[in-house]
Design a protein around this motif. Structure first.
Motif, PDB file in Angstrom:
ATOM      1  N   TYR A 160       0.793  -1.229   0.000  1.00  0.00           N
ATOM      2  CA  TYR A 160       0.000   0.000   0.000  1.00  0.00           C
ATOM      3  C   TYR A 160       0.826   1.280   0.000  1.00  0.00           C
ATOM      4  O   TYR A 160       0.357   2.335  -0.449  1.00  0.00           O
ATOM      5  N   ASN A 161       2.056   1.208   0.529  1.00  0.00           N
ATOM      6  CA  ASN A 161       2.868   2.416   0.644  1.00  0.00           C
ATOM      7  C   ASN A 161       4.186   2.342  -0.131  1.00  0.00           C
ATOM      8  O   ASN A 161       5.041   3.214   0.033  1.00  0.00           O
ATOM      9  N   ARG A 162       4.332   1.333  -0.944  1.00  0.00           N
ATOM     10  CA  ARG A 162       5.576   1.250  -1.722  1.00  0.00           C
ATOM     11  C   ARG A 162       5.573   2.357  -2.780  1.00  0.00           C
ATOM     12  O   ARG A 162       4.580   2.551  -3.495  1.00  0.00           O
ATOM     13  N   PRO A 163       6.654   3.098  -2.893  1.00  0.00           N
ATOM     14  CA  PRO A 163       6.699   4.249  -3.802  1.00  0.00           C
ATOM     15  C   PRO A 163       6.312   3.917  -5.236  1.00  0.00           C
ATOM     16  O   PRO A 163       5.641   4.709  -5.904  1.00  0.00           O
ATOM     17  N   GLU A 164       6.715   2.737  -5.713  1.00  0.00           N
ATOM     18  CA  GLU A 164       6.403   2.373  -7.099  1.00  0.00           C
ATOM     19  C   GLU A 164       4.903   2.192  -7.308  1.00  0.00           C
ATOM     20  O   GLU A 164       4.344   2.584  -8.331  1.00  0.00           O
ATOM     21  N   TYR A 165       4.256   1.582  -6.322  1.00  0.00           N
ATOM     22  CA  TYR A 165       2.803   1.410  -6.398  1.00  0.00           C
ATOM     23  C   TYR A 165       2.095   2.756  -6.327  1.00  0.00           C
ATOM     24  O   TYR A 165       1.171   3.035  -7.112  1.00  0.00           O
ATOM     25  N   ILE A 166       2.505   3.576  -5.395  1.00  0.00           N
ATOM     26  CA  ILE A 166       1.899   4.903  -5.238  1.00  0.00           C
ATOM     27  C   ILE A 166       2.055   5.706  -6.526  1.00  0.00           C
ATOM     28  O   ILE A 166       1.118   6.379  -6.969  1.00  0.00           O
ATOM     29  N   GLN A 167       3.204   5.617  -7.156  1.00  0.00           N
ATOM     30  CA  GLN A 167       3.431   6.351  -8.405  1.00  0.00           C
ATOM     31  C   GLN A 167       2.506   5.843  -9.506  1.00  0.00           C
ATOM     32  O   GLN A 167       1.902   6.643 -10.243  1.00  0.00           O
ATOM     33  N   THR A 232      -2.475   5.114   1.921  1.00  0.00           N
ATOM     34  CA  THR A 232      -2.477   5.121   0.459  1.00  0.00           C
ATOM     35  C   THR A 232      -3.010   6.454  -0.051  1.00  0.00           C
ATOM     36  O   THR A 232      -2.408   7.097  -0.922  1.00  0.00           O
ATOM     37  N   THR A 233      -4.148   6.868   0.485  1.00  0.00           N
ATOM     38  CA  THR A 233      -4.730   8.150   0.080  1.00  0.00           C
ATOM     39  C   THR A 233      -3.774   9.297   0.350  1.00  0.00           C
ATOM     40  O   THR A 233      -3.555  10.156  -0.521  1.00  0.00           O
ATOM     41  N   ARG A 234      -3.221   9.334   1.547  1.00  0.00           N
ATOM     42  CA  ARG A 234      -2.334  10.441   1.932  1.00  0.00           C
ATOM     43  C   ARG A 234      -1.169  10.593   0.972  1.00  0.00           C
ATOM     44  O   ARG A 234      -0.843  11.698   0.525  1.00  0.00           O
ATOM     45  N   GLN A 235      -0.554   9.481   0.625  1.00  0.00           N
ATOM     46  CA  GLN A 235       0.617   9.558  -0.249  1.00  0.00           C
ATOM     47  C   GLN A 235       0.232   9.940  -1.681  1.00  0.00           C
ATOM     48  O   GLN A 235       0.955  10.681  -2.350  1.00  0.00           O
ATOM     49  N   VAL A 236      -0.897   9.450  -2.151  1.00  0.00           N
ATOM     50  CA  VAL A 236      -1.331   9.769  -3.517  1.00  0.00           C
ATOM     51  C   VAL A 236      -1.685  11.242  -3.655  1.00  0.00           C
ATOM     52  O   VAL A 236      -1.245  11.908  -4.598  1.00  0.00           O
ATOM     53  N   VAL A 237      -2.484  11.761  -2.716  1.00  0.00           N
ATOM     54  CA  VAL A 237      -2.893  13.168  -2.836  1.00  0.00           C
ATOM     55  C   VAL A 237      -1.705  14.101  -2.636  1.00  0.00           C
ATOM     56  O   VAL A 237      -1.650  15.185  -3.225  1.00  0.00           O
ATOM     57  N   GLY A 241      -0.732  16.653  -5.375  1.00  0.00           N
ATOM     58  CA  GLY A 241      -0.979  18.019  -4.954  1.00  0.00           C
ATOM     59  C   GLY A 241      -2.451  18.357  -4.834  1.00  0.00           C
ATOM     60  O   GLY A 241      -2.862  19.485  -5.114  1.00  0.00           O
ATOM     61  N   ILE A 242      -3.272  17.409  -4.401  1.00  0.00           N
ATOM     62  CA  ILE A 242      -4.710  17.640  -4.267  1.00  0.00           C
ATOM     63  C   ILE A 242      -4.999  18.206  -2.875  1.00  0.00           C
ATOM     64  O   ILE A 242      -4.631  17.597  -1.866  1.00  0.00           O
ATOM     65  N   PRO A 243      -5.636  19.361  -2.792  1.00  0.00           N
ATOM     66  CA  PRO A 243      -5.919  19.968  -1.485  1.00  0.00           C
ATOM     67  C   PRO A 243      -6.946  19.167  -0.692  1.00  0.00           C
ATOM     68  O   PRO A 243      -7.767  18.449  -1.261  1.00  0.00           O
ATOM     69  N   LYS A 244      -6.897  19.293   0.620  1.00  0.00           N
ATOM     70  CA  LYS A 244      -7.732  18.509   1.524  1.00  0.00           C
ATOM     71  C   LYS A 244      -9.219  18.639   1.200  1.00  0.00           C
ATOM     72  O   LYS A 244      -9.981  17.662   1.278  1.00  0.00           O
TER      73      LYS A 244
END
Length: 346
Positions: A160-167, A232-237, A241-244
């Protein structure tokens, strides 16, 4: 010799109720899905959900809405993903489903017949949960011990938090949103009973399921589905650059009569138009392949309900499916493991 077994959820053989019924029985009778004593589970599943409430008939109708000429979308997309992964690794890669066909047993047998003695078990679920990761790991281990006792097995943890997946996830969202001036982006994760969160809490005390427990560092987070969804959400947004104020999270696909993770997707979506959200995009990061829950529940039903309540435009963002960058990412993790590097959370 090393090999890989990719495992996804599964699907009935067809949308016909006669095929949906045994699939639902296998799925809902799994003690990691409905985690109550066997007799109570059998009464609930076979006496109420499947027979009394005719769940297999209703599910068959839902499956028929998404079924394609090639078959079940989840199976078709998983096979395409499997083929692309195989193109990027020299190791033999097999595909299996936790429920239905091809089975985990057939996948292990296929690898064994190719001379594989060390298997990388790869559950295709980003976040850890009893009803996904755990049930796959447990069944695969039982089959290994019984039928392939000399086979070694390594299990891929939640990614869920691996940089490659998040990207990959962020890029897929960005591509989908091009040209769509959305008011709000909803991250809709598959729901699970709250008791599953507490059962997987290794500390036996941290998971309060409140506003703060998922953000306070704890060993419990290694197996906490709720924390992993939020992360997952936190890292993606953050990456996008999506505002809260332009995104939120919810949980879908609950079964009535129990306390499940909140807020509920259908409730949240139905309230959005009155809050001024007229253009809604929904992404479903608990899945890597589009399936009944993403195609029928979100792209069709949630879309309809949103517009019934005053919404104007609705976008269901596709899962990663067989995207080239996602297939290459999975193959990259496999190749690292093949060279004796540890597959672990970054």
């Amino acid at each position: 010799m090393k090999g890989v077994l990719l495992v996804n959820l599964g699907s009935p053989d067809s949308p016909d109720p006669k095929d949906v019924k045994p699939y639902l029985d296998e799925f809902l009778m799994d003690k990691y899905v409905i985690d109550v004593p066997y007799l109570l589970r059998a009464l609930l599943v076979r006496g109420i959900l499947i027979n009394a409430k005719k769940r297999h008939i209703n599910s068959g109708k839902a499956y028929s809405r998404i079924w394609t000429d090639e078959g079940s979308p989840l199976i078709v997309l998983s096979k395409k993903m499997h083929a692309k992964v195989q193109q990027h690794t020299a190791l033999p890669v097999s595909l299996a489903m936790r429920y239905g066909k091809p089975s985990i047993m057939s996948g292990l047998q296929e690898l064994h017949d190719k001379g594989v003695t060390e298997v990388l078990l790869f559950p295709l679920y980003p976040q850890h949960a009893m009803a996904s990761t755990v049930t796959i790991n447990v069944l695969a281990e039982e089959l290994r011990k019984k039928h392939f006792p000399h086979m070694k097995m390594t299990k891929v943890p939640a990614f869920y938090n691996r940089p490659e997946y998040i990207q990959c996830l962020a890029d897929s969202i960005k591509r989908a949103l091009e040209g769509f001036d959305y008011d709000h982006l909803l991250f809709s994760y598959h729901g699970i009973p709250e008791r599953h969160i507490r059962k997987t809490d290794v500390t036996k005390s941290h998971c309060k399921i409140n506003e703060t427990c998922c953000s306070v560092p704890s060993p419990a987070h290694e197996f906490c589905y709720r924390h992993q969804c939020f992360e997952t959400t936190r890292q993606v947004v953050e990456l996008l650059g999506i505002p809260k104020e332009k995104y939120s999270e919810s949980f879908q696909s609950r079964i009535a009569g129990d306390k499940w993770l909140e807020p509920y997707t259908d409730v949240e979506i139905n309230k959005m138009p009155e809050k001024g959200i007229k253009k809604l995009a929904v992404v479903t990061p608990a899945f890597v392949s589009d399936c009944l829950e993403t195609l029928e529940e979100i792209a069709m039903e949630a879309n309809h309900q949103f517009k019934e309540h005053g919404g104007e435009q609705f976008m269901a963002i596709p899962c990663l499916n067989d995207n080239d960058d996602w297939a290459e990412t999975v193959a990259g993790w496999i190749n690292h493991w093949a060279h004796a590097e540890v597959v672990a959370n970054a």
